[in-house]
Design an enzyme around this catalytic site. Structure first.
Site, PDB file in Angstrom:
ATOM      1  N   ARG A  13      46.283  81.056  -8.722  1.00 59.16           N
ATOM      2  CA  ARG A  13      46.893  80.107  -7.801  1.00 59.16           C
ATOM      3  C   ARG A  13      48.180  79.483  -8.320  1.00 59.16           C
ATOM      4  O   ARG A  13      49.173  79.394  -7.611  1.00 59.16           O
ATOM      5  CB  ARG A  13      45.934  78.935  -7.495  1.00 59.16           C
ATOM      6  N   THR A  14      48.134  78.972  -9.542  1.00 60.35           N
ATOM      7  CA  THR A  14      49.267  78.177 -10.010  1.00 60.35           C
ATOM      8  C   THR A  14      50.528  79.040 -10.077  1.00 60.35           C
ATOM      9  O   THR A  14      51.590  78.663  -9.579  1.00 60.35           O
ATOM     10  CB  THR A  14      48.956  77.556 -11.390  1.00 60.35           C
ATOM     11  N   LYS A  24      54.408  88.822 -31.547  1.00 61.88           N
ATOM     12  CA  LYS A  24      55.191  89.146 -32.760  1.00 61.88           C
ATOM     13  C   LYS A  24      55.365  87.916 -33.652  1.00 61.88           C
ATOM     14  O   LYS A  24      56.012  87.986 -34.679  1.00 61.88           O
ATOM     15  CB  LYS A  24      56.570  89.675 -32.364  1.00 61.88           C
ATOM     16  N   ARG A  52      52.501  77.711 -18.765  1.00 59.27           N
ATOM     17  CA  ARG A  52      51.074  77.490 -19.045  1.00 59.27           C
ATOM     18  C   ARG A  52      50.794  77.997 -20.440  1.00 59.27           C
ATOM     19  O   ARG A  52      51.154  79.119 -20.788  1.00 59.27           O
ATOM     20  CB  ARG A  52      50.182  78.208 -18.037  1.00 59.27           C
ATOM     21  N   HIS A  64      47.160  69.022 -16.404  1.00 60.11           N
ATOM     22  CA  HIS A  64      47.623  69.980 -15.393  1.00 60.11           C
ATOM     23  C   HIS A  64      48.207  69.125 -14.257  1.00 60.11           C
ATOM     24  O   HIS A  64      47.616  68.987 -13.195  1.00 60.11           O
ATOM     25  CB  HIS A  64      46.439  70.827 -14.919  1.00 60.11           C
TER      26      HIS A  64
HETATM   27  C1  NCD Z   1      42.422  75.361 -13.231  1.00 62.68           C
HETATM   28  C2  NCD Z   1      43.096  75.443 -14.578  1.00 62.68           C
HETATM   29  O1  NCD Z   1      43.703  76.461 -14.924  1.00 62.68           O
HETATM   30  O2  NCD Z   1      43.026  74.432 -15.266  1.00 62.68           O
HETATM   31  N1  NCD Z   1      42.885  76.304 -12.319  1.00 62.68           N
HETATM   32  C3  NCD Z   1      43.979  76.006 -11.541  1.00 62.68           C
HETATM   33  O3  NCD Z   1      45.080  75.892 -12.024  1.00 62.68           O
HETATM   34  N2  NCD Z   1      43.775  75.812 -10.236  1.00 62.68           N
HETATM   35  C4  NCD Z   1      40.959  75.201 -13.261  1.00 62.68           C
HETATM   36  C5  NCD Z   1      40.109  76.189 -13.994  1.00 62.68           C
HETATM   37  O4  NCD Z   1      40.597  77.149 -14.609  1.00 62.68           O
HETATM   38  O5  NCD Z   1      38.896  76.014 -13.950  1.00 62.68           O
END
Ligand code: NCD
Length: 306
Positions: free
Chosen positions: A52-53, A82, A103, A131
């Site tokens: 999703r993100t 590396k 991320r 997040h």
């Molecule tokens: C979450 C995350 O990556 O923190 N997912 C997201 O971005 N919607 C939640 C999860 O991984 O459980």
């Protein structure tokens, strides 16, 4: 102060959130593709899995008329394998793109990236840290579904220790008035002391209620989370935490008709598919809202040229 990076939810005040939400509302209606960000390039650099993100940020940039460059699985497919540091990767990528969505598996990585980047860094999850864009879209969803972000009882369920979305959302509720939080978590995954202290300092009431049947009838918002398997040091702790709190038809019987059920997704088995069609299940609508909130954020960070 203009927003430069988005690293943690504490950067937002109430006016900033209201402004973002108004912009997100406006994004629902813009023509596609827009030319608002044409000529701009967004880099998405993901060291941890995402559906999703990453896709919603990329969709958001495309809808704004911008371009996207991307590395997924950056832990293996970028020069990290590396031995390159995140700082060096970001220094370089900030010459390739006008903004970077990052991320990373280490808490604090987004702040380290922001310290060296010449372009805006957006934290798309830093290990078990924060997040922030998920929390913003979560609060936006609450406003969109219930018409308010004040005077709410929010029941947070599951992995509140490693779940960065629950941590960020809890912190973001400091901007709302009359809101109380109820934590329903297995003993292995309590909400962190850092978040409890921040809530106490801001005067947000919170309590722990291990009994789901007592918490659910009180909820305006239920926020279910996945037990974060990848962050547990002990397999036996994971196994005993997993499966403690499952929402299915029986749990929904206890909910108010006006309540909503949210989940950042992905879900494993903590929400049974049998309740997906219930109108109170807001998790897929929540995921869709991510595009509008991320369009609004990109527009704020990159400058609105329209
Ligand atoms: C979450 C995350 O990556 O923190 N997912 C997201 O971005 N919607 C939640 C999860 O991984 O459980």
């Amino acid at each position: 102060m203009p927003l430069r990076h988005v690293v943690e939810v504490s950067q937002f005040d109430r006016a900033g959130v209201e402004d973002l939400f108004a912009r997100a509302d406006a994004m629902r209606g813009i023509e596609r593709p827009s030319t608002r960000q044409s000529g701009k390039i967004l880099a998405t650099i993901f060291y941890e899995p995402s559906t999703r993100t990453r896709l919603s940020f990329e969709s958001a940039m495309h809808r704004l008329g911008g371009a996207v460059i991307s590395t997924e699985n950056a832990r293996e497919f970028s020069s990290a394998i590396k031995g390159e540091t995140v700082e060096d990767t970001i220094r370089m990528a900030s010459g390739y793109a006008d903004a970077i969505v990052l991320r990373h598996h280490e808490q604090g990585a987004a702040a380290r990236a922001a310290a060296v980047s010449t372009v805006p860094i957006i934290n798309a999850g830093d290990g078990p840290g924060e997040h922030p864009t998920q929390a913003l879209l979560d609060l936006y969803t609450i406003r969109h579904e219930l018409g308010r972000i004040d005077d709410l009882t929010i029941v947070l369920i599951g992995d509140l220790k490693y779940g960065r979305t629950a941590r960020s959302l809890a912190l973001l509720t400091r901007l709302s008035t009359g809101t109380r939080l109820i934590f329903v978590n297995p003993p292995e995954t309590p909400m962190g002391a850092d978040i409890r202290e921040a809530l106490a300092e801001a005067g947000v009431p919170f309590s722990e209620e291990p009994r789901l049947d007592l918490a659910l009838p009180r909820a305006d918002v239920v926020y279910q989370t996945r037990v974060q398997k990848e962050r547990f040091a002990s397999e036996s702790d994971f196994l005993s935490a997993k499966g403690t709190y499952i929402l299915g038809r029986a749990a929904y019987e206890l909910l108010r008709p006006s309540a909503i059920v949210m989940h950042p997704l992905p879900r494993v088995d903590e929400i049974a598919t049998e309740v997906d069609a219930d109108s109170r299940s807001a998790y897929f609508r929540q995921a869709h809202n991510g595009v509008y909130v991320r369009m609004a954020l990109l527009d704020m960070l990159l400058g609105d040229r329209s």
